[in-house]
Scaffold this motif. Structure first.
Motif, short mmCIF file in Angstrom:
data_model
loop_
_atom_site.label_atom_id
_atom_site.label_comp_id
_atom_site.label_asym_id
_atom_site.label_seq_id
_atom_site.Cartn_x
_atom_site.Cartn_y
_atom_site.Cartn_z
N MET A 55 0.84 -1.19 0.00
CA MET A 55 0.00 0.00 0.00
C MET A 55 0.87 1.25 0.00
SD MET A 55 -3.24 -1.14 0.31
CE MET A 55 -4.24 0.06 1.17
N ASP A 104 -9.37 7.09 -6.55
CA ASP A 104 -8.88 6.11 -5.58
C ASP A 104 -9.63 6.32 -4.27
OD1 ASP A 104 -7.41 4.03 -4.56
OD2 ASP A 104 -5.56 5.16 -4.26
N ASN A 120 -4.28 2.88 -2.30
CA ASN A 120 -4.16 1.58 -2.96
C ASN A 120 -2.86 1.46 -3.74
OD1 ASN A 120 -6.70 0.06 -2.44
ND2 ASN A 120 -7.60 1.93 -3.26
N TYR A 241 -10.76 -1.56 -5.03
CA TYR A 241 -10.58 -0.65 -6.16
C TYR A 241 -10.18 -1.45 -7.42
CZ TYR A 241 -9.92 3.42 -8.97
OH TYR A 241 -10.08 4.35 -9.97
N GLY A 387 -10.03 -0.45 1.17
CA GLY A 387 -8.71 -0.38 0.61
C GLY A 387 -8.25 -1.67 0.09
N ALA A 388 -7.13 -1.59 -0.55
CA ALA A 388 -6.58 -2.83 -1.07
C ALA A 388 -5.11 -2.65 -1.29
CB ALA A 388 -7.26 -3.22 -2.35
#
Length: 388
Positions: A55, A104, A120, A241, A387-388
Motif C-alpha cells: 500500500m 482512488d 491503494n 478498487y 482499501g486494497a
C-alpha cells in the motif's frame, strides 16, 4: 516473478511457508500453510497478521499557513470534512474525478504537522500525480519510502498488541497515534480491511520482520495472505478498487454516500468544491440509475466477477453484473457483490445470474453480510475502512 517488487517481509513469507503470487507489482503471499479458509476463520475468531506494505503511504505537509489551510486545500480533492478532523483521528474518503468517478479510495489521518494518506498500491503513482499537481505551492507531497505496513486483525488483536505496547489497548476505531513499538517509532491506527477490530502499523524498514515474529510469538495469531484478506473484505461488504469501484463509478452508486460529509453536501457549511461535485451531490438528492448491492446465490455455485445478472430466468433483460464474488467461509456459502439497476436493488429482490451457460437464481441482500466488530467510541459515526 524476479522483476517484481519485494516487501521487507519477503523472507518472513518464505520462512512461514507463504505461497507467493504477483499482486499490484509485488510478490505477496496468497496463503500460507494453513490455507485460505483457516486463515480467514482464524482472523474472524482470533487474529490474523497481514503484510500490506504494498500500500502507498503519502505524507502531506503545509508549505504556507498551517494545518487548517492544508485541510482546505485537500478538501478541493475529496468530499471529506478535513477541517473538523481532530489530531489523532482518521477518515475514509476518496479522490474524485471531474466526471464524478473515483480516482482512488484511501484513509487520511491528521497528525500535529501533517496528513498521512494510505492509498491503494496500484493507484499510488496516479494519486501522487493528482496530489502534487493540485497542491503545488501550498503543500509538500511526499511518498513514504522508508516504512513497511503490517495489519493485525481479529478479536484477539487488542490483546496481542497490548503484550508489546499496552497503551494501544486504549485506542478506539479510527484513532491514529505515533507510538513506540518494540523499540521503533510506529504510526498506528485502529482500523483494517476485514470488518474485524484490528490495527495497522506503519513501521520503519529494518524493523518489520522483527515485529511480525514478535506478534506471532505469543500465540493467538497466524500469518494470513491475500486470499483470506479478499474473502474477509467480501463478507464485510468492503470495496476493492478496480473491481467494485473505479473511474466510471460514483461514490453514490457504490453505496459510499455515508463517507461524504454533511458539510460538503448541498446546504452544508462548505458544499461542493471537489471534482465531480455536481454529479455526486445531485445523485445524493435525486438517486442514481444503479446501486452496489449484496447478492446471495440460492445454490452452492459461486457467482464471480463479470457474471451477468438478469431480471428473470430467461436471461433476456440485463440488470447488472457481479464485481466481486466467491465463497464466504464464515457463512459457509457463496457470496457476491455487484451493481444492479435501481429497480432491482431492493433487498429480497430475486435476480438471475448466467453461470457456465446456466441461469441460476439469487437474491439481492443488504451489505455487509457480516456485521463489523470495530471498537467504536459511543459518539462515532459509521466510518468504515476500504482499501486494497
Amino acid at each position: 516473478m524476479e522483476h517484481l517488487n519485494k516487501t521487507e517481509l519477503f523472507n518472513f513469507h518464505k520462512r512461514r511457508g507463504g505461497r507467493l503470487i504477483e499482486f499490484a507489482g509485488y510478490r505477496l503471499p496468497v496463503q500460507y500453510r494453513a490455507g485460505i479458509i483457516l486463515e480467514h476463520l482464524a482472523t474472524r475468531f482470533s487474529a490474523g497478521l497481514f503484510d500490506v506494505s504494498h500500500m502507498g503511504q503519502i505524507l502531506i505537509r503545509p508549505l504556507v499557513g498551517g494545518m487548517g489551510e492544508a485541510a482546505l486545500h485537500l478538501e478541493r480533492l475529496m468530499p471529506a470534512d478535513l477541517v473538523a478532523l481532530p489530531v489523532g483521528r482518521q477518515r475514509y474518503s476518496f479522490l474524485t474525478s471531474e466526471s464524478g468517478g473515483i480516482i482512488d479510495d484511501l484513509m487520511i489521518a491528521r497528525n500535529e504537522e501533517s496528513f498521512l494518506l494510505v492509498v491503494n498500491a496500484a493507484r499510488t503513482t496516479v494519486d501522487l500525480d493528482c496530489l502534487q499537481a493540485a497542491l503545488a505551492g501550498t503543500c509538500s507531497v511526499e511518498k513514504v519510502e522508508d516504512r513497511s505496513l503490517i495489519a493485525i486483525q481479529g478479536p484477539a488483536s487488542e490483546a496481542v498488541m497490548a503484550r508489546i505496547a499496552p497503551a494501544t489497548a486504549k485506542l478506539e476505531f479510527m484513532d491514529a497515534r505515533e507510538t513506540s513499538l518494540a523499540g521503533a517509532t510506529c504510526w498506528i491506527s485502529r482500523s483494517g480491511y476485514t470488518g474485524e477490530d484490528g490495527f495497522e502499523v506503519s513501521i520503519p524498514k529494518g524493523k518489520a520482520d522483527m515485529l511480525a515474529e514478535l506478534l506471532l510469538d505469543g500465540g493467538g495469531v497466524i500469518p494470513a495472505g491475500l486470499g483470506a484478506r479478499d474473502t474477509l473484505r467480501l463478507e464485510a461488504g468492503l470495496c476493492l478498487y478496480g473491481q467494485d469501484i473505479d473511474l466510471e463509478t460514483s461514490p453514490v452508486e457504490a453505496g459510499l454516500t455515508w463517507a461524504i460529509a454533511k458539510s460538503r453536501r448541498f446546504g452544508g457549511a462548505r458544499p461542493g468544491g471537489f471534482p465531480g461535485a455536481e454529479r455526486i451531490l445531485s445523485e445524493i438528492e435525486r438517486g442514481c440509475a444503479r446501486r452496489r448491492v449484496g447478492i446471495e446465490p440460492e445454490g452452492p455455485v459461486p457467482m464471480r466477477r463479470g457474471t451477468r445478472l438478469y431480471s428473470d430466468a430467461t436471461g433476456q433483460i440485463s440488470v447488472g453484473a457481479v464485481t466481486s464474488g466467491g465463497f464466504g467461509p464464515s457463512l459457509n456459502r457463496p457470496l457476491s457483490m455487484g451493481y444492479v439497476a435501481r429497480g432491482s436493488s431492493i433487498p429480497g429482490t430475486r435476480i438471475y445470474a448466467a453461470v457456465r451457460n446456466r441461469i441460476l437464481p439469487a437474491r439481492v441482500a443488504p451489505l455487509p453480510f457480516i456485521e463489523s466488530q470495530y471498537k467504536k467510541r459511543k459518539d462515532s459515526r459509521n466510518e468504515i475502512y476500504q482499501g486494497a
